[in-house]
Enzyme design. Sequence first.
Site, short mmCIF file in Angstrom:
data_model
loop_
_atom_site.label_atom_id
_atom_site.label_comp_id
_atom_site.label_asym_id
_atom_site.label_seq_id
_atom_site.Cartn_x
_atom_site.Cartn_y
_atom_site.Cartn_z
N LEU A 65 44.31 30.52 33.83
CA LEU A 65 45.24 31.60 34.17
C LEU A 65 45.86 32.23 32.91
CD1 LEU A 65 47.06 30.06 37.26
CD2 LEU A 65 44.97 31.42 37.18
N HIS A 66 46.12 33.52 33.00
CA HIS A 66 46.75 34.29 31.93
C HIS A 66 47.85 35.15 32.55
CE1 HIS A 66 44.32 37.52 33.55
NE2 HIS A 66 43.20 36.85 33.29
N GLY A 109 47.95 38.14 33.42
CA GLY A 109 47.51 38.99 34.54
C GLY A 109 47.66 38.24 35.85
N HIS A 110 47.21 36.99 35.86
CA HIS A 110 47.40 36.17 37.06
C HIS A 110 48.89 35.96 37.31
CE1 HIS A 110 43.37 34.67 35.50
NE2 HIS A 110 43.06 35.18 36.67
N GLY A 112 41.37 29.99 38.14
CA GLY A 112 42.05 29.24 37.09
C GLY A 112 41.86 29.87 35.72
P1 AMP Z 1 39.91 35.51 38.33
O1 AMP Z 1 40.33 35.92 36.94
O2 AMP Z 1 38.49 35.84 38.64
O3 AMP Z 1 40.30 34.10 38.63
O4 AMP Z 1 40.75 36.45 39.29
C1 AMP Z 1 41.79 36.04 40.13
C2 AMP Z 1 42.59 37.26 40.51
O5 AMP Z 1 43.29 37.73 39.37
C3 AMP Z 1 41.73 38.43 41.01
O6 AMP Z 1 42.40 39.07 42.07
C4 AMP Z 1 41.65 39.32 39.79
O7 AMP Z 1 41.45 40.67 40.09
C5 AMP Z 1 43.04 39.09 39.19
N1 AMP Z 1 43.07 39.43 37.77
C6 AMP Z 1 42.28 38.93 36.79
N2 AMP Z 1 42.58 39.50 35.61
C7 AMP Z 1 43.57 40.40 35.85
C8 AMP Z 1 44.31 41.32 35.04
N3 AMP Z 1 44.07 41.45 33.74
N4 AMP Z 1 45.25 42.07 35.64
C9 AMP Z 1 45.50 41.98 36.98
N5 AMP Z 1 44.84 41.11 37.79
C10 AMP Z 1 43.89 40.34 37.24
#
Ligand code: AMP
Length: 282
Positions: free
Chosen positions: A35-36, A38-39, A33
């Site tokens: 979320l930005h 990237g997510h 969660g």
């Molecule tokens: P999390 O931020 O730990 O909830 O990560 C969830 C998923 O989003 C994971 O597979 C992360 O590698 C991916 N993720 C997080 N930040 C980025 C980003 N800046 N660019 C690409 N994937 C991301």
Amino acid sequence: MTAPLARTIAEVRAAAADARAAGRSIGLVPTMGALHAGHGQLVTAAKALAPFVVVSVFVNPTQFGPAEDFAQYPRTLDADRALVSAAGGDLVFAPTAEEMYPPGTGAFVEVPKLDAGLCGPRRPGHFRGVCTVVLKLLNIVTPDVAVFGQKDAQQAIILKKMVADLNVPVRMHIEPTVREPDGLAMSSRNRYLNADERALAPRIHEALRMVQARAAAGEADAARLESALLAAVTAIPGARVDYANILEAEHLSPMGRLDRPALAAVAVFIGTTRLIDNVIVG
Ligand code: AMP
């Protein structure tokens, strides 16, 4: 628009069964969660690979160490549901900790060797917690494809190995790291940074780019590149370097010369916020 919400394993299983009965393959994007964009990119990529996309939002207690930020980790479910919907996701699965780990839960998953370096020794039990929750999510949602980010490179490598070793019937798809315009890798933890720290944080990516540039200019000695990387991140004012390493990109083993693709990876505390980033070199 806000994505529908499933709170229980029974609900998300029923939704997955409906999708499958309608002939729609299933994509899963596991997240914690906050979320930005990237997510958002992961969700959009999943939607291109499978017509029914589930995004799990679960701050997984078993992957946090006792001194880490589990309690303080941002929880923004309403905004997350809006982002998932805007990115093309179909369902948010946000279970409680009790739903995922009822009293007495004891089994866990461990992938040896690949956690020997980088975040492994600094975050004991972290990858065991990640592997366990991701395998549970794969078993609950039964996706055809699961999408992860290169931002967490070691995690992606370990999860791919888990899926291969345990014959989990899912395709693993890794998306490139999404960055802010100044190069800082997007992260839910970036919101912990104050203005001064935020201004310094892009220097992490600059250090990684410098290594890429030196390698492109002909430097093939991994130790020299690693020293340059360490020096560059150490020079960030107020930064405390957790690690700065150059490892073989597929198995995370040490390398002498860069005769194969390498992963340049860093973890740096800027103030009290621990940021990780990486690039592929070569
Ligand atoms: P999390 O931020 O730990 O909830 O990560 C969830 C998923 O989003 C994971 O597979 C992360 O590698 C991916 N993720 C997080 N930040 C980025 C980003 N800046 N660019 C690409 N994937 C991301």
